[in-house]
Write a protein that holds these residues in place. Structure first.
Motif, PDB file in Angstrom:
ATOM      1  N   GLY A   6     -81.345 -60.793 -11.276  1.00 22.76           N
ATOM      2  CA  GLY A   6     -80.660 -59.762 -12.189  1.00 22.76           C
ATOM      3  C   GLY A   6     -80.701 -58.526 -11.506  1.00 22.76           C
ATOM      4  N   VAL A  60     -89.929 -57.868 -12.367  1.00 22.19           N
ATOM      5  CA  VAL A  60     -88.975 -59.014 -12.190  1.00 22.19           C
ATOM      6  C   VAL A  60     -89.569 -60.175 -12.774  1.00 22.19           C
ATOM      7  CG1 VAL A  60     -87.479 -60.272 -10.801  1.00 22.19           C
ATOM      8  CG2 VAL A  60     -87.647 -57.672 -10.613  1.00 22.19           C
ATOM      9  N   SER A  61     -89.129 -61.036 -13.788  1.00 26.91           N
ATOM     10  CA  SER A  61     -89.931 -62.110 -14.289  1.00 26.91           C
ATOM     11  C   SER A  61     -88.981 -63.262 -13.434  1.00 26.91           C
ATOM     12  CB  SER A  61     -89.619 -62.231 -15.639  1.00 26.91           C
ATOM     13  OG  SER A  61     -88.509 -62.172 -16.207  1.00 26.91           O
ATOM     14  N   SER A  62     -89.684 -64.391 -13.519  1.00 24.89           N
ATOM     15  CA  SER A  62     -89.005 -65.683 -13.116  1.00 24.89           C
ATOM     16  C   SER A  62     -88.567 -66.659 -14.053  1.00 24.89           C
ATOM     17  CB  SER A  62     -90.205 -66.473 -12.203  1.00 24.89           C
ATOM     18  OG  SER A  62     -91.521 -66.724 -12.841  1.00 24.89           O
ATOM     19  N   ASN A  81     -85.864 -60.052  -6.906  1.00 24.48           N
ATOM     20  CA  ASN A  81     -86.777 -60.971  -6.896  1.00 24.48           C
ATOM     21  C   ASN A  81     -88.050 -60.588  -6.996  1.00 24.48           C
ATOM     22  OD1 ASN A  81     -87.638 -60.366  -4.117  1.00 24.48           O
ATOM     23  ND2 ASN A  81     -85.666 -60.845  -3.461  1.00 24.48           N
ATOM     24  N   GLN A 105     -84.851 -60.373 -15.355  1.00 22.41           N
ATOM     25  CA  GLN A 105     -85.161 -61.643 -14.778  1.00 22.41           C
ATOM     26  C   GLN A 105     -84.788 -61.734 -13.393  1.00 22.41           C
ATOM     27  OE1 GLN A 105     -82.802 -64.231 -17.299  1.00 22.41           O
ATOM     28  NE2 GLN A 105     -84.798 -64.878 -18.395  1.00 22.41           N
ATOM     29  N   SER A 106     -85.269 -62.627 -12.576  1.00 18.19           N
ATOM     30  CA  SER A 106     -85.148 -63.020 -11.196  1.00 18.19           C
ATOM     31  C   SER A 106     -83.363 -63.258 -10.919  1.00 18.19           C
ATOM     32  CB  SER A 106     -85.998 -64.263 -10.843  1.00 18.19           C
ATOM     33  OG  SER A 106     -85.650 -64.475  -9.471  1.00 18.19           O
TER      34      SER A 106
END
Length: 123
Positions: free
Chosen positions: A14, A121-123, A85, A11-12
């Motif tokens: 992380g 990376v997921s938001s 990010n 995740q963003s």
């Protein structure tokens, strides 16, 4: 030979840790680096470390977030990536050269390359 590992989905904000294992040579000399290539973009340098002095280099966009290091016992070069990010999404490649003096950001300087490892990376 270089073998990269450690990529994945995070995740963003992380963190991930990439590792590149070298076989056939030690990391005490030359330079080791990480490059990355995002979809539709050219490969770009991320970070580099000298084998002898452990001097480190970072591209501006990752300074303060990424840390490159050498594990002499495991003979690996690692990249700790924090506060990830969307701009960090790419395939990451490790590279190495036995040369004693290089322009670290130039991919042509490195004669050994590992296979890529995907960082998402997921938001």
């Amino acid at each position: 030979q270089l073998q990269a590992s450690g990529g994945g989905l995070v995740q963003s904000g992380g963190a991930l840790r990439l590792s590149c294992a070298a076989s056939g040579f030690t990391l005490d000399d030359g330079y080791m680096a990480w490059f990355r290539q995002a979809p539709g973009k050219e490969r770009e340098p991320v970070s580099c470390i000298s084998g002898r002095r452990r001097t480190t280099y970072y591209t501006e966009t990752v300074k303060g977030r990424f840390v490159i290091s050498i594990d002499a016992v495991k003979n690996t070069v690692d990249l700790q990536m924090n506060n990830l990010n969307a701009e960090d999404v790419a395939v990451y490649y490790c590279a190495a050269t036995r040369s004693s003096k290089i322009l670290w950001g130039m991919s042509q300087e490195y004669e050994y390359w590992g296979q890529g490892t995907q960082v998402t990376v997921s938001s």
